[in-house]
Design an enzyme around this catalytic site. Structure first.
Site, PDB file in Angstrom:
ATOM      1  N   GLY A  39     -23.652   9.311 -11.644  1.00 43.20           N
ATOM      2  CA  GLY A  39     -24.957   9.905 -11.311  1.00 43.20           C
ATOM      3  C   GLY A  39     -25.918   8.886 -10.729  1.00 43.20           C
ATOM      4  N   GLY A  40     -25.635   7.599 -10.958  1.00 37.30           N
ATOM      5  CA  GLY A  40     -26.434   6.536 -10.344  1.00 37.30           C
ATOM      6  C   GLY A  40     -27.882   6.522 -10.798  1.00 37.30           C
ATOM      7  N   GLY A 180     -48.750   1.203  -4.784  1.00 37.71           N
ATOM      8  CA  GLY A 180     -49.197   2.602  -4.674  1.00 37.71           C
ATOM      9  C   GLY A 180     -48.306   3.401  -3.750  1.00 37.71           C
ATOM     10  N   GLY A 181     -46.980   3.211  -3.867  1.00 32.39           N
ATOM     11  CA  GLY A 181     -46.018   3.968  -3.052  1.00 32.39           C
ATOM     12  C   GLY A 181     -45.541   5.194  -3.813  1.00 32.39           C
ATOM     13  N   ILE A 183     -43.079   5.690  -6.125  1.00 32.88           N
ATOM     14  CA  ILE A 183     -42.866   5.640  -7.578  1.00 32.88           C
ATOM     15  C   ILE A 183     -44.186   5.389  -8.294  1.00 32.88           C
ATOM     16  CG2 ILE A 183     -41.626   4.500  -9.458  1.00 32.88           C
ATOM     17  CD1 ILE A 183     -39.398   3.844  -7.561  1.00 32.88           C
ATOM     18  N   HIS A 442     -45.228  38.530   1.088  1.00 33.61           N
ATOM     19  CA  HIS A 442     -46.581  38.420   0.561  1.00 33.61           C
ATOM     20  C   HIS A 442     -46.603  38.925  -0.864  1.00 33.61           C
ATOM     21  CE1 HIS A 442     -50.947  38.411   0.569  1.00 33.61           C
ATOM     22  NE2 HIS A 442     -50.930  39.622   0.046  1.00 33.61           N
TER      23      HIS A 442
END
Ligand code: NAI
Length: 467
Positions: A39-40, A180-181, A183, A442
């Site tokens: 799953g890494g 502030g990226g 993650i 809708h």
């Protein structure tokens, strides 16, 4: 039918395991080598656990707002142990599911560290000792690791990487997030909702560099509203422990100052990971940023060795890795596959959420493209109102001459889901008119996409556009 090819896939993250399963579906003989859990990063310490915990934070926040809908509940409190256990349960189900899929597809799973001996041989150093395995083809899918900056070694106690932040023992009083990226902001919002004071230190002039600036403005406004402090053009220099406090030294321009907190989270990017793989044994080189160069069939400079996922280049996103895994599997099985995509969607689980696909306005201006833009605010959407989530908009950018969609950028409720329509539209070469003419049910949020597409031509019905 030709005899199956023996393939070794190194790494069982979303690039590697997807590649392995597709290879098996195409009749190949597959061995997967994984040193940690299948799953890494994505399933174990990334996408999945973060989204689970973000959902928990959002629910806690929603409980606080329920009285607006006439629902009176007491103040929500946190049981951190239960939160982590619940999150880990989801991870366990998914990683167990992937292991099961590999088994059902008759992929052999070898546990251990893989290294290349030559272009057809892999050495696996596992719990039961060393074994060598032979293959016709090898797929490298070793992923990436978080970047560490000087003065902030990850000890997962005082200084968390994203991994530590996803298994907390307590909710910090004040957490300083470096970066502030993607993650930093996802986890910054999450901890704010779970009750922490949050300060984000960002080296550039704004949050989420490279993303559509109109969308980012909404995110920055939301940070302010939640009292999450974003310090831009700010670098973290180091920290000291003083009693129970951590004192972070920061530099903004020529000035230095300190920020006191009780937890640091460092999220300044990730780097491709090929440590110990022995690339040099087969004559493979990485570029200056550590990526392995591949062609559009995911082939490296060694014809029977392929690379997929974060190790093969930007963007480092799970779904881009999975797509590359499918391409490599097809190529190995003799199919005319190519990584020939027009766009890769990106989703950011901030509050509100942000999602984008295709080119940004900044990129279009830079290449001198002539384009029209249409925007529809969620404040004008009945569905958004009924969800009590009216912040944000959908922005559609279309070629001025052909009307083909060039980019779609969204910020607002459920936009991480809505972006799928935009990705399909760009892949299919759809025009803004095509989207505008398609009936959207809708009342739903995707109507905002239809209206933004109509707004490209000044004919969105539910907003007033000056003729
Ligand atoms: P990032 O590249 O998104 O953000 C890193 C930030 O740190 C940048 O804004 C950069 O300007 C800043 N920075 C760099 N050095 C700094 C310093 N010394 N002081 C202060 N700020 C500094 O990397 P991040 O957030 O670590 O994420 C890594 C990758 O993981 C992303 O690029 C993305 O591909 C993937 N990811 C994807 C997610 C999703 O799809 N929802 C969620 C989280 C991560």
């Amino acid at each position: 039918m030709s005899s199956p090819r023996k393939v070794i896939v190194i790494g069982a993250g979303p690039a590697g395991y997807v590649c392995a399963i597709r290879l098996a579906q195409l009749g190949q003989e597959v061995t997967v080598v994984e040193k940690a859990e299948v799953g890494g990063t994505c399933l174990n310490v990334g996408c999945i656990p973060s989204k689970a915990m973000i959902a928990a934070g959002s629910l806690k926040e929603r409980i606080g707002e329920a009285s607006k809908m006439g629902i009176e509940v007491g103040k929500a409190s946190m049981n951190v142990g239960q939160l982590v256990e619940w999150k880990q349960g989801i991870v366990g189900k998914l990683t167990g599911g992937v292991a099961g899929l590999l088994k059902n597809h008759k992929c052999t799973l070898l546990r251990g560290d893989a290294s290349l001996v030559d272009k057809n041989t892999v050495l696996v150093d596992g719990p039961d000792g060393k074994v060598t395995a032979k293959a016709d083809d090898i797929v490298i899918a070793t992923g990436s690791v978080p970047i560490e900056i000087p003065g902030f070694d990850f000890d997962e106690s005082q200084v968390w990487s994203s991994t530590g932040a996803l298994s907390p023992e307590r909710i910090p009083d004040h957490i300083v997030v470096i970066g502030g990226g993607y993650i930093g902001l996802e986890l910054g919002f999450m901890y704010s909702k779970l009750g922490s004071k949050v300060t984000v230190l960002e080296a550039t002039s704004g949050a989420l560099p490279g993303q559509d600036r109109d969308c980012v403005k909404i995110i920055e406004r939301s940070l302010k509203k939640r009292k999450i402090k974003l310090m831009t053009e700010t670098f973290a220099l180091g920290y000291e422990k003083k009693g129970k406090k951590l004192v972070v030294k920061v530099k903004k321009g020529d000035k230095q100052e300190t920020v006191e907190c009780d937890q640091i989270l460092s999220t300044v990017g990730r780097r491709p990971y090929s440590g110990g793989l022995g690339l040099e044994k087969v004559g493979l080189k990485t570029d200056e940023r550590g990526f392995i160069k591949v062609d559009d069939q995911m082939r490296t400079s060694v014809p029977n060795i392929y690379a997929v996922g974060d190790i093969a280049g930007q963007p480092m996103l799970a779904h881009k890795g999975s797509k590359e895994g499918l391409v490599a599997a097809g190529v190995i099985a003799g199919k005319p596959e190519r990584y020939d995509v027009r766009c890769v969607p990106a989703v950011i689980f901030t509050s509100p959420e942000m999602a984008s696909v295709g080119e940004t306005e900044e990129q279009l201006k830079e290449r001198g493209a002539s384009y029209n833009s249409g925007k529809f605010p969620f404040a004008a959407s009945g569905r958004a109102m009924s969800l009590m989530e009216t912040e944000g908009f959908v922005k559609v950018l279309a070629d001025a001459e052909t009307d083909e969609l060039l980019g779609v950028h969204m910020v607002g409720p459920e936009v991480t889901e809505l972006i799928a329509e935009a990705a399909l539209a760009i892949e299919m070469g759809a025009t803004a008119e095509d989207i505008g003419r398609t009936i959207h049910a809708h009342p739903t949020l995707p109507e905002a996409m239809m209206e933004a597409a109509e707004a490209v031509h000044g004919v969105a019905v539910h907003i007033f556009q000056k003729p």
